[in-house]
Write a protein that holds these residues in place. Structure first.
Motif, PDB file in Angstrom:
ATOM      1  N   VAL A 160       9.114  19.811   2.756  1.00  0.00           N
ATOM      2  CA  VAL A 160      10.381  19.191   2.355  1.00  0.00           C
ATOM      3  C   VAL A 160      11.335  19.310   3.542  1.00  0.00           C
ATOM      4  O   VAL A 160      11.390  20.358   4.202  1.00  0.00           O
ATOM      5  N   GLY A 161      12.056  18.245   3.801  1.00  0.00           N
ATOM      6  CA  GLY A 161      13.019  18.260   4.897  1.00  0.00           C
ATOM      7  C   GLY A 161      14.316  18.933   4.495  1.00  0.00           C
ATOM      8  O   GLY A 161      14.688  18.976   3.321  1.00  0.00           O
ATOM      9  N   ILE A 162      14.986  19.453   5.502  1.00  0.00           N
ATOM     10  CA  ILE A 162      16.292  20.092   5.311  1.00  0.00           C
ATOM     11  C   ILE A 162      17.243  19.465   6.312  1.00  0.00           C
ATOM     12  O   ILE A 162      16.903  19.335   7.498  1.00  0.00           O
ATOM     13  N   GLU A 163      18.401  19.099   5.841  1.00  0.00           N
ATOM     14  CA  GLU A 163      19.431  18.577   6.739  1.00  0.00           C
ATOM     15  C   GLU A 163      20.743  19.259   6.391  1.00  0.00           C
ATOM     16  O   GLU A 163      21.067  19.415   5.214  1.00  0.00           O
ATOM     17  N   ILE A 164      21.464  19.661   7.409  1.00  0.00           N
ATOM     18  CA  ILE A 164      22.752  20.335   7.227  1.00  0.00           C
ATOM     19  C   ILE A 164      23.783  19.618   8.080  1.00  0.00           C
ATOM     20  O   ILE A 164      23.704  19.656   9.316  1.00  0.00           O
ATOM     21  N   ALA A 165      24.714  18.940   7.424  1.00  0.00           N
ATOM     22  CA  ALA A 165      25.825  18.310   8.136  1.00  0.00           C
ATOM     23  C   ALA A 165      26.750  19.430   8.599  1.00  0.00           C
ATOM     24  O   ALA A 165      27.190  20.258   7.795  1.00  0.00           O
ATOM     25  N   ILE A 166      27.027  19.457   9.888  1.00  0.00           N
ATOM     26  CA  ILE A 166      27.835  20.546  10.444  1.00  0.00           C
ATOM     27  C   ILE A 166      29.300  20.343  10.077  1.00  0.00           C
ATOM     28  O   ILE A 166      29.922  19.370  10.473  1.00  0.00           O
ATOM     29  N   GLU A 167      29.819  21.285   9.298  1.00  0.00           N
ATOM     30  CA  GLU A 167      31.229  21.260   8.901  1.00  0.00           C
ATOM     31  C   GLU A 167      32.077  22.134   9.815  1.00  0.00           C
ATOM     32  O   GLU A 167      33.255  21.875  10.015  1.00  0.00           O
ATOM     33  N   ARG A 168      31.439  23.187  10.327  1.00  0.00           N
ATOM     34  CA  ARG A 168      32.144  24.099  11.233  1.00  0.00           C
ATOM     35  C   ARG A 168      31.115  24.735  12.146  1.00  0.00           C
ATOM     36  O   ARG A 168      30.019  25.054  11.731  1.00  0.00           O
ATOM     37  N   ILE A 169      31.495  24.897  13.411  1.00  0.00           N
ATOM     38  CA  ILE A 169      30.611  25.528  14.386  1.00  0.00           C
ATOM     39  C   ILE A 169      31.442  26.502  15.207  1.00  0.00           C
ATOM     40  O   ILE A 169      32.551  26.192  15.621  1.00  0.00           O
ATOM     41  N   GLU A 170      30.904  27.705  15.409  1.00  0.00           N
ATOM     42  CA  GLU A 170      31.622  28.706  16.200  1.00  0.00           C
ATOM     43  C   GLU A 170      30.646  29.373  17.156  1.00  0.00           C
ATOM     44  O   GLU A 170      29.500  29.609  16.821  1.00  0.00           O
TER      45      GLU A 170
END
Length: 181
Positions: A160-170
């Motif tokens: 199963v694929g996983i996708e994470i839209a980046i809301e915050r990056i530090e």
């Protein structure tokens, strides 16, 4: 993550480079209210139409329950170079012994919402990109097309694929991690 001002990495390019170079990320989710971590090789994509700051993509075995946490707010941590740093002898003299050892490291934390993807075409494209990226440095790279189609089709049903839209990056760049002594 606590980040002292002097260690804050605000430039997106070095953070993207770290994620590309050290692509095995630690995906942190909640499982029945407790933190859970899965270590997955991720790929970063500029946008993908979902996240202003880009998206992370990976895949997991269908047997891994992490994909069922779709919609959950998650953290993906990437760690780059790291190492113990002994006090500099010159600085020790200059500071009259007021120095201590430390640990230098570079890390990137990505926050976003997990999305599960079961589309075979998406999965095949993701597996091809990941394979091509890793195999591309080899003299005789292996390709997904080297395996029988029915075999690959069966494997795609098992992931199963996983996708994470980046809301915050530090990013935290503590010390001179790339040249750790």
């Amino acid at each position: 993550m606590y980040i002292a001002a002097r260690h804050r990495q605000d430039r997106i390019e070095p953070m993207r480079e770290l994620m590309a170079t050290h692509s095995l990320g630690m995906l942190v989710t909640l499982n029945e209210g407790l933190p859970d971590a899965d270590h997955l090789p991720f790929e970063f994509a500029e946008d993908g139409g979902h996240g202003v700051q880009g998206v992370l993509r990976a895949h997991v075995a269908r047997a891994n329950p992490v994909w069922r946490r779709e919609g959950q707010q998650v953290l993906v941590a990437f760690r780059g170079p790291a190492g113990y740093m002994t006090p500099d002898p010159i600085e020790k003299v200059e500071q009259h012994g007021r120095v201590v050892p430390t640990w230098d490291y570079h890390v990137v934390h990505v926050h976003g919402r997990l999305r599960a993807i079961e589309d075979p075409a998406w999965l095949l494209a993701q597996v091809r990109r990941q394979t091509d990226r890793q195999e591309g440095v080899r003299a005789q790279p292996w390709s997904v097309d080297d395996a029988p189609r029915d075999y690959i089709a069966g494997l795609l049903k098992a992931i199963v694929g996983i996708e994470i839209a980046i809301e915050r990056i530090e990013g935290k760049w503590k010390g001179s991690a790339p040249g750790v002594r």
